[in-house]
Motif scaffolding. Structure first.
Motif, PDB file in Angstrom:
ATOM      1  N   LEU A 166       0.820  -1.215   0.000  1.00 23.56           N
ATOM      2  CA  LEU A 166       0.000   0.000   0.000  1.00 23.56           C
ATOM      3  C   LEU A 166       0.854   1.266   0.000  1.00 23.56           C
ATOM      4  N   SER A 275     -12.914  -3.738   3.439  1.00 25.73           N
ATOM      5  CA  SER A 275     -11.923  -3.833   2.363  1.00 25.73           C
ATOM      6  C   SER A 275     -10.684  -3.022   2.720  1.00 25.73           C
ATOM      7  N   THR A 276      -9.536  -3.512   2.282  1.00 24.33           N
ATOM      8  CA  THR A 276      -8.269  -2.821   2.502  1.00 24.33           C
ATOM      9  C   THR A 276      -8.028  -1.844   1.352  1.00 24.33           C
ATOM     10  N   ASN A 277      -7.691  -0.602   1.699  1.00 20.39           N
ATOM     11  CA  ASN A 277      -7.448   0.386   0.646  1.00 20.39           C
ATOM     12  C   ASN A 277      -6.498   1.486   1.107  1.00 20.39           C
ATOM     13  N   LYS A 279      -5.988   5.685   0.243  1.00 18.22           N
ATOM     14  CA  LYS A 279      -6.511   6.875  -0.433  1.00 18.22           C
ATOM     15  C   LYS A 279      -5.451   7.967  -0.419  1.00 18.22           C
ATOM     16  N   THR A 293      -7.966   6.123  -5.114  1.00 18.49           N
ATOM     17  CA  THR A 293      -8.186   5.027  -4.173  1.00 18.49           C
ATOM     18  C   THR A 293      -7.737   3.719  -4.811  1.00 18.49           C
ATOM     19  N   PHE A 294      -6.891   3.001  -4.078  1.00 20.44           N
ATOM     20  CA  PHE A 294      -6.422   1.690  -4.519  1.00 20.44           C
ATOM     21  C   PHE A 294      -6.945   0.677  -3.514  1.00 20.44           C
ATOM     22  N   THR A 295      -7.809  -0.234  -3.974  1.00 20.90           N
ATOM     23  CA  THR A 295      -8.452  -1.196  -3.083  1.00 20.90           C
ATOM     24  C   THR A 295      -8.006  -2.611  -3.404  1.00 20.90           C
ATOM     25  N   LEU A 296      -7.640  -3.351  -2.381  1.00 19.55           N
ATOM     26  CA  LEU A 296      -7.239  -4.750  -2.567  1.00 19.55           C
ATOM     27  C   LEU A 296      -8.476  -5.641  -2.619  1.00 19.55           C
ATOM     28  N   ASP A 298     -11.043  -8.378  -1.772  1.00 15.13           N
ATOM     29  CA  ASP A 298     -11.376  -8.982  -0.480  1.00 15.13           C
ATOM     30  C   ASP A 298     -10.942 -10.438  -0.388  1.00 15.13           C
ATOM     31  N   ASN A 305      -1.045 -10.864   0.716  1.00 15.63           N
ATOM     32  CA  ASN A 305      -0.668  -9.461   0.520  1.00 15.63           C
ATOM     33  C   ASN A 305       0.619  -9.074   1.241  1.00 15.63           C
TER      34      ASN A 305
END
Length: 340
Positions: A166, A275-277, A279, A293-296, A298, A305
């Motif tokens: 991240l 959710s993991t993200n 911003k 926003t970058f979201t991994l 679920d 990760n």
């Protein structure tokens, strides 16, 4: 360019020889991640009570089964060795290992730095990668930058999910902006049984109000169970001391005071609670304020990760080391290389 590259030969270069220090939940996941890889070969593994080494590669399933049934990979016959100073003894053997993933709990807070000093003292040369979390732990390693460089060690720090994946995403997303206003990292972790990740959960507890690294480390399993019973197995973490801040500051992207990290850990459910993200909010050169926003996904686990990026950074570190580039690097400075 050599002849094989010119002719397009499919002959693969020799696999990178990799060791994993720490064989709890993360170390076992690391062994599983490496098992199908062609470019990396797991040759060494160590836990609290012993280590195992095999020049032609360790069998991940055998290592995991032995650890889970007998408590240590040191019981693997004939390649295991039982010892209470497994890391030190493994290093001193000077086995040909290109790089180690330090899948170790950073309790106490200077533990990873102390392991790095053991490598320096031994005269070993190669690549080290960690997935440590705390800003203060990374700062200790930053203070060792010149020692690591002089020792011929290429050290990649903060190379898990957060810090790591991240942080790198934030560094890349920042390029759209003339000025970064804030970076917000929010993670969700779901695990079916906290005992599979005891050290990781204790590190998370250390971030909670009223707890410290020392108190979390001193907690018995029963005391952890009592705490988790009170919270229905859920840990809510805010404004954590996470090294994403110092890493992004070092990379010249944003001041550490504008970076926040928090999340929710469910220790009784493999499904992520959120959710993991990451911003990244900033101002473009045209004066527009915007947020990337970058979201991994679920479906990706904490282990996926963390271990995936760690080995990607290890591969990048091996490339640097082969070019004679030593010292300390963070996940915000170097692009990871995909391990096939």
């Amino acid at each position: 360019m050599n002849a094989e590259q010119v002719t397009g030969s499919t002959h693969l270069p020799k696999a990178m020889r990799v060791g994993v220090l720490g064989f709890g939940g993360l170390g076992q996941a690391a062994a599983k991640v490496l098992a199908p890889k062609r470019e990396m070969l797991l040759v060494a593994a160590a836990d609290k009570q012993g280590y195992a080494y095999a020049a032609d590669g360790l069998n991940a399933q055998e290592c995991i089964a032995t650890y889970q049934s007998q408590g240590s990979v040191g019981y693997l016959e004939p390649i295991g060795t039982l010892t209470n100073q497994s890391v030190e003894d493994l290093i001193e053997k000077s086995y040909p290992v290109d790089g180690y993933f330090l899948a170790l709990p950073n309790l106490p807070n200077d533990f990873i730095a102390s392991v790095a000093r053991q490598f320096i003292k031994s005269g070993w040369r190669g690549v080290l990668v960690d997935a440590i979390k705390r800003t203060s732990a990374v700062e200790q390693l930053l203070g060792m930058k010149e020692e690591l460089q002089a020792a011929g060690i290429t050290y990649m720090t903060g190379c898990g999910a957060t810090p790591g994946l991240l942080t790198a995403a934030a560094a890349l997303a920042a390029q759209s902006y003339a000025e970064i206003h804030r970076v917000e990292i929010t993670f969700g972790v779901g695990i079916a049984n906290w005992e599979a990740y005891r050290a990781t959960i204790r590190e998370d507890i250390a971030h909670m109000p009223g707890y410290s690294v020392e108190t979390a480390r001193a907690m018995t399993d029963e005391e952890v169970e009592v705490l988790l019973d009170k919270t229905n197995g859920v840990l809510t973490l805010e404004n954590m001391e996470h090294a994403d801040d110092v890493m992004l500051e070092l990379a010249g992207i944003v001041g550490r005071d504008r970076v926040t990290v928090g999340g929710i850990v469910d220790t009784r459910n493999p499904k992520k609670p959120i959710s993991t993200n990451v911003k990244i909010t900033g101002r473009t050169f045209e004066g527009k304020i915007s947020t990337h926003t970058f979201t991994l996904g679920d479906e990706t686990s904490m282990a996926a990760n963390v271990c995936g990026p760690a080995f990607g950074y290890l591969k990048a570190g091996v490339g640097l080391h082969q070019r004679g580039i030593y010292g300390l690097f963070t996940a915000a400075e170097i692009m990871p290389q995909f391990v096939r």
